[in-house]
Motif scaffolding. Structure first.
Motif, PDB file in Angstrom:
ATOM      1  N   GLU A 174       0.747  -1.191  -0.180  1.00 35.39           N
ATOM      2  CA  GLU A 174       0.059   0.050  -0.105  1.00 35.39           C
ATOM      3  C   GLU A 174       0.807   1.199  -0.097  1.00 35.39           C
ATOM      4  O   GLU A 174       0.452   2.258  -0.483  1.00 35.39           O
ATOM      5  CB  GLU A 174      -1.091  -0.018   1.232  1.00 35.39           C
ATOM      6  N   ARG A 175       2.043   1.459   0.387  1.00 34.78           N
ATOM      7  CA  ARG A 175       2.971   2.371   0.710  1.00 34.78           C
ATOM      8  C   ARG A 175       3.282   2.970  -0.575  1.00 34.78           C
ATOM      9  O   ARG A 175       3.367   4.461  -0.588  1.00 34.78           O
ATOM     10  CB  ARG A 175       4.176   2.034   1.553  1.00 34.78           C
ATOM     11  N   LEU A 199       1.934   2.432  -3.716  1.00 35.76           N
ATOM     12  CA  LEU A 199       0.906   2.268  -5.021  1.00 35.76           C
ATOM     13  C   LEU A 199       0.769   3.845  -5.427  1.00 35.76           C
ATOM     14  O   LEU A 199       0.801   4.623  -4.857  1.00 35.76           O
ATOM     15  CB  LEU A 199      -0.345   1.950  -4.392  1.00 35.76           C
ATOM     16  N   GLU A 204      -4.862   4.327  -6.806  1.00 37.15           N
ATOM     17  CA  GLU A 204      -5.102   3.177  -6.185  1.00 37.15           C
ATOM     18  C   GLU A 204      -4.936   3.041  -4.697  1.00 37.15           C
ATOM     19  O   GLU A 204      -5.192   2.006  -4.101  1.00 37.15           O
ATOM     20  CB  GLU A 204      -3.881   1.915  -6.523  1.00 37.15           C
ATOM     21  N   GLN A 205      -4.553   4.180  -4.179  1.00 38.97           N
ATOM     22  CA  GLN A 205      -4.419   4.076  -2.763  1.00 38.97           C
ATOM     23  C   GLN A 205      -5.763   4.764  -1.824  1.00 38.97           C
ATOM     24  O   GLN A 205      -6.675   5.132  -2.579  1.00 38.97           O
ATOM     25  CB  GLN A 205      -3.386   5.308  -2.495  1.00 38.97           C
ATOM     26  N   ARG A 231      -9.381  -0.041  -1.794  1.00 38.51           N
ATOM     27  CA  ARG A 231      -8.786  -1.173  -1.493  1.00 38.51           C
ATOM     28  C   ARG A 231     -10.096  -2.170  -1.118  1.00 38.51           C
ATOM     29  O   ARG A 231     -10.174  -3.344  -1.566  1.00 38.51           O
ATOM     30  CB  ARG A 231      -8.087  -1.385  -0.069  1.00 38.51           C
TER      31      ARG A 231
END
Length: 185
Positions: free
Chosen positions: A60-61, A63, A67-68, A73
């Motif tokens: 996640e860091r 992306l 997409e964050q 998600r």
């Protein structure tokens, strides 16, 4: 020239004062436009490579911005946990195209059947499946994140559902049929 066979680095370790002076000198050196452009391009390339790796691993860091976040998600997990008719649409249409080519040369009645019955059934099934997915996703998004979370997320989920599962980026993090958790904040 340093002898590679000898142990050690072949020079004395600089003192703290020397190291700090060298670092300050490097920071003060004015860069030409060409050097600055090269440095910026290298920084962009490094970021792009980190993002590409994050898309493959799901980290996640790193992306990309689109997409964050917990809403995106959740949308990915919602799409990835179910079978979507739309993801099989392109392969099915390719098979249908081959059938048109083969059946068209044999008989016109088979070709007409494929055109009038099978093709519309496939398209209607896909549209119905997407409608049901969007309806359920909207309901879940409103319940979990509020009404503002729906904007933009539905189209994101629809586009993701049209891709074959193995080619989706970021890679799916949930198995098909898996229940969705509550830890999306």
């Amino acid at each position: 020239m340093v002898d590679e066979t000898e142990p050690g680095k072949g020079r004395a370790t600089p003192t703290r004062r020397e190291a700090e002076a060298a670092r300050k000198k490097q920071m003060k050196t004015p860069m030409s436009r060409k050097e600055q452009r090269k440095r910026d391009a290298a920084a962009r390339e490094e970021i792009r490579l980190k993002q590409r790796a994050a898309l493959k691993s799901g980290d996640e860091r790193y992306l990309p911005a689109r997409e964050q976040g917990p809403v995106r998600r959740f949308c990915r997990d919602y799409v990835d946990r179910r079978y979507n008719v739309a993801e099989f649409l392109l392969p099915f249409l390719i098979v249908l195209l081959i059938l048109f080519a083969v059946a068209g040369s044999m008989s016109s009645s088979v070709s007409a059947f494929l055109t009038v019955v099978i093709y519309p059934v496939v398209i209607l099934t896909t549209v119905l499946d997407e409608f049901l997915m969007v309806r359920g996703l909207r309901r879940e998004l409103k319940a979990r994140f509020g009404p503002d979370a729906v904007k933009g997320s539905v189209l994101y989920a629809v586009l993701r559902s049209t891709q074959l599962r193995r080619f989706r980026l970021p890679k799916p993090q949930v198995a098909r049929g898996e229940k969705l958790g509550t830890n999306y904040r």
